[in-house]
Design a protein around this motif. Structure first.
Motif, PDB file in Angstrom:
ATOM      1  N   VAL A  38      13.562 -29.372 -24.733  1.00  0.00           N
ATOM      2  CA  VAL A  38      13.619 -29.234 -26.189  1.00  0.00           C
ATOM      3  C   VAL A  38      14.685 -30.162 -26.764  1.00  0.00           C
ATOM      4  N   THR A  39      15.795 -30.311 -26.036  1.00  0.00           N
ATOM      5  CA  THR A  39      16.855 -31.218 -26.458  1.00  0.00           C
ATOM      6  C   THR A  39      16.310 -32.633 -26.675  1.00  0.00           C
ATOM      7  N   VAL A  40      15.450 -33.086 -25.773  1.00  0.00           N
ATOM      8  CA  VAL A  40      14.874 -34.428 -25.892  1.00  0.00           C
ATOM      9  C   VAL A  40      13.981 -34.522 -27.127  1.00  0.00           C
ATOM     10  N   ALA A  41      13.070 -33.554 -27.295  1.00  0.00           N
ATOM     11  CA  ALA A  41      12.133 -33.596 -28.420  1.00  0.00           C
ATOM     12  C   ALA A  41      12.850 -33.451 -29.754  1.00  0.00           C
ATOM     13  N   PHE A  42      13.770 -32.494 -29.829  1.00  0.00           N
ATOM     14  CA  PHE A  42      14.511 -32.288 -31.070  1.00  0.00           C
ATOM     15  C   PHE A  42      15.415 -33.471 -31.361  1.00  0.00           C
ATOM     16  N   GLY A  43      16.101 -33.974 -30.328  1.00  0.00           N
ATOM     17  CA  GLY A  43      16.993 -35.107 -30.513  1.00  0.00           C
ATOM     18  C   GLY A  43      16.257 -36.334 -31.029  1.00  0.00           C
ATOM     19  N   ARG A  44      15.086 -36.592 -30.479  1.00  0.00           N
ATOM     20  CA  ARG A  44      14.283 -37.723 -30.963  1.00  0.00           C
ATOM     21  C   ARG A  44      13.937 -37.543 -32.448  1.00  0.00           C
ATOM     22  N   THR A  45      13.564 -36.324 -32.806  1.00  0.00           N
ATOM     23  CA  THR A  45      13.199 -36.058 -34.201  1.00  0.00           C
ATOM     24  C   THR A  45      14.387 -36.237 -35.118  1.00  0.00           C
ATOM     25  N   LEU A  46      15.551 -35.758 -34.704  1.00  0.00           N
ATOM     26  CA  LEU A  46      16.756 -35.877 -35.524  1.00  0.00           C
ATOM     27  C   LEU A  46      17.127 -37.345 -35.736  1.00  0.00           C
ATOM     28  N   ILE A  47      17.032 -38.138 -34.674  1.00  0.00           N
ATOM     29  CA  ILE A  47      17.353 -39.563 -34.773  1.00  0.00           C
ATOM     30  C   ILE A  47      16.362 -40.272 -35.695  1.00  0.00           C
ATOM     31  N   ALA A  48      15.065 -39.992 -35.510  1.00  0.00           N
ATOM     32  CA  ALA A  48      14.047 -40.603 -36.366  1.00  0.00           C
ATOM     33  C   ALA A  48      14.240 -40.210 -37.819  1.00  0.00           C
ATOM     34  N   THR A  49      14.647 -38.971 -38.048  1.00  0.00           N
ATOM     35  CA  THR A  49      14.926 -38.499 -39.409  1.00  0.00           C
ATOM     36  C   THR A  49      16.039 -39.317 -40.045  1.00  0.00           C
ATOM     37  N   SER A  82      20.930 -38.957 -48.525  1.00  0.00           N
ATOM     38  CA  SER A  82      21.257 -40.382 -48.652  1.00  0.00           C
ATOM     39  C   SER A  82      22.578 -40.740 -47.968  1.00  0.00           C
ATOM     40  N   LYS A  83      23.362 -39.722 -47.585  1.00  0.00           N
ATOM     41  CA  LYS A  83      24.626 -39.961 -46.886  1.00  0.00           C
ATOM     42  C   LYS A  83      24.478 -39.828 -45.375  1.00  0.00           C
ATOM     43  N   SER A  84      23.232 -39.671 -44.912  1.00  0.00           N
ATOM     44  CA  SER A  84      22.943 -39.522 -43.478  1.00  0.00           C
ATOM     45  C   SER A  84      23.640 -38.306 -42.877  1.00  0.00           C
ATOM     46  N   GLU A  85      23.640 -37.216 -43.630  1.00  0.00           N
ATOM     47  CA  GLU A  85      24.136 -35.932 -43.136  1.00  0.00           C
ATOM     48  C   GLU A  85      22.928 -35.145 -42.631  1.00  0.00           C
ATOM     49  N   LEU A  86      22.993 -34.676 -41.385  1.00  0.00           N
ATOM     50  CA  LEU A  86      21.832 -34.149 -40.687  1.00  0.00           C
ATOM     51  C   LEU A  86      21.966 -32.669 -40.342  1.00  0.00           C
ATOM     52  N   ARG A  87      20.822 -31.991 -40.328  1.00  0.00           N
ATOM     53  CA  ARG A  87      20.756 -30.623 -39.814  1.00  0.00           C
ATOM     54  C   ARG A  87      19.345 -30.382 -39.292  1.00  0.00           C
ATOM     55  N   GLY A  88      19.172 -29.318 -38.511  1.00  0.00           N
ATOM     56  CA  GLY A  88      17.837 -29.029 -38.022  1.00  0.00           C
ATOM     57  C   GLY A  88      17.803 -27.862 -37.056  1.00  0.00           C
ATOM     58  N   TYR A  89      16.587 -27.462 -36.684  1.00  0.00           N
ATOM     59  CA  TYR A  89      16.380 -26.391 -35.714  1.00  0.00           C
ATOM     60  C   TYR A  89      14.949 -26.462 -35.189  1.00  0.00           C
ATOM     61  N   VAL A  90      14.684 -25.716 -34.128  1.00  0.00           N
ATOM     62  CA  VAL A  90      13.316 -25.530 -33.631  1.00  0.00           C
ATOM     63  C   VAL A  90      13.080 -24.030 -33.508  1.00  0.00           C
ATOM     64  N   THR A  91      11.812 -23.631 -33.535  1.00  0.00           N
ATOM     65  CA  THR A  91      11.528 -22.194 -33.483  1.00  0.00           C
ATOM     66  C   THR A  91      11.603 -21.627 -32.064  1.00  0.00           C
ATOM     67  N   ASN A  92      11.384 -22.485 -31.051  1.00  0.00           N
ATOM     68  CA  ASN A  92      11.442 -22.006 -29.663  1.00  0.00           C
ATOM     69  C   ASN A  92      12.387 -22.885 -28.845  1.00  0.00           C
ATOM     70  N   PRO A  93      13.706 -22.694 -29.012  1.00  0.00           N
ATOM     71  CA  PRO A  93      14.683 -23.592 -28.370  1.00  0.00           C
ATOM     72  C   PRO A  93      14.705 -23.540 -26.844  1.00  0.00           C
ATOM     73  N   LYS A  94      14.132 -22.503 -26.251  1.00  0.00           N
ATOM     74  CA  LYS A  94      14.169 -22.365 -24.795  1.00  0.00           C
ATOM     75  C   LYS A  94      12.897 -22.877 -24.117  1.00  0.00           C
ATOM     76  N   ALA A  95      11.973 -23.449 -24.876  1.00  0.00           N
ATOM     77  CA  ALA A  95      10.687 -23.876 -24.319  1.00  0.00           C
ATOM     78  C   ALA A  95      10.882 -24.897 -23.193  1.00  0.00           C
TER      79      ALA A  95
END
Length: 299
Positions: A38-49, A82-95
């Motif tokens: 999940v770290t890989v998938a979420f991390g990729r999404t956060l970076i792309a965001t 616009s200041k590149s301040e990030l946040r996020g989550y996933v619904t199943n973090p242990k997948a």
């Protein structure tokens, strides 16, 4: 320090963004106790965001991302401004992802392909704009590139990667966004595409200690690049308690009254930070009274 570098080739044919988000990804994935996959998938999404947001947002704009491929990870949600301040989550973090024929985690299967990537841009005073595309690979980078081509009409290449070590810790995480500008010819595009296929991923280059300048030099091979701006990437501040109070105020009157009469208060847990906010009966009564006052004022 995490950063995002904006650049343009000296011939004006390509624009590029390079991001090192190693610390932000590490901080968020550890806070949410995400599995390595999940770290890989979420991390990729956060970076792309961060990359796409930096290319599209201005002034006080915000951008909300939702990926729901109906895979084991559930929904991936990220936000930036616009200041590149990030946040996020996933619904199943242990997948946990299945392994592919190479014995590696199958991120596409983890994310799923029976769903969409939705991007909502919010500008103060204007109606939100939402663009949505079907997931094409579930590898995240290709899906964001497809969104940019389909919804924004911007030909782009997006590469995002997260390196998790043998102890399941984020060692490096980063990505690039390349965009074609007017003037680029087919020969340049073909050469660039061939070069990108042979390139190591960004997380490997970051792990080796390469700077933004060095990464850009590898991205473009023979093209010279000017860095226009380098900005810090960071985690967004926690939303204030008032934000959650306002959210409670949008609920139906009977639901707020039930919180007062039956639950004698309310507890809200931030999906972004896991922080808990408690509202007493008295606070809920004030929220309800304010809601009723507003309703009377509208009549």
């Amino acid at each position: 320090m995490d950063y995002l570098a904006k650049s343009i080739t000296k011939n004006g044919h390509f624009r590029a963004y390079v991001a090192d988000a190693s610390n932000v990804v590490k901080q968020m994935t550890e806070m949410h106790k995400m599995s390595p996959d999940v770290t890989v998938a979420f991390g990729r999404t956060l970076i792309a965001t961060a990359l796409v947001g930096s290319s599209l947002l201005k002034e006080d704009d915000q951008m909300h991302i939702s990926i729901n491929g109906r895979g084991p990870i559930g929904q991936i949600v990220t936000e930036t401004n616009s200041k590149s301040e990030l946040r996020g989550y996933v619904t199943n973090p242990k997948a946990i992802a299945k392994t592919n024929t190479n014995g590696e985690a199958d991120i596409s299967n983890l994310v799923g392909l029976n769903g969409t990537l939705r991007v909502t841009k919010v500008h103060p005073g204007l109606d939100p704009y939402t663009g949505e595309v079907k997931l094409v690979t579930g590898q995240i980078g290709d899906d964001f590139a497809y969104y940019l081509a389909q919804s924004e009409q911007i030909p782009s290449a997006v590469g995002v990667s997260v390196f998790v070590d043998s102890k399941s810790l984020v060692k490096s995480a980063g990505g690039f966004l390349l965009q074609t500008l007017p003037g680029a010819n087919d020969t340049e595009l073909d050469l660039l595409e061939q070069h990108l296929r042979k390139m190591p991923n960004i997380s490997s280059m970051l792990a080796e200690g390469l700077s933004a300048n060095q990464i850009l030099a590898q991205l473009f091979a023979n093209l010279k690049v000017d860095i226009l701006e380098t900005i810090p990437l960071k985690t967004a501040d926690e939303l204030p308690k008032k934000w959650y109070a306002d959210a409670i105020g949008t609920l139906p009157k009977k639901e707020i009254q039930a919180m007062i009469d039956e639950d004698h208060g309310a507890e809200i847990v931030s999906r972004f930070t896991e922080k808990k906010y408690n509202f007493s009966k008295e606070e809920l009564k004030k929220i309800l009274a304010l809601k009723m006052d507003k309703k009377l004022g509208e009549e």
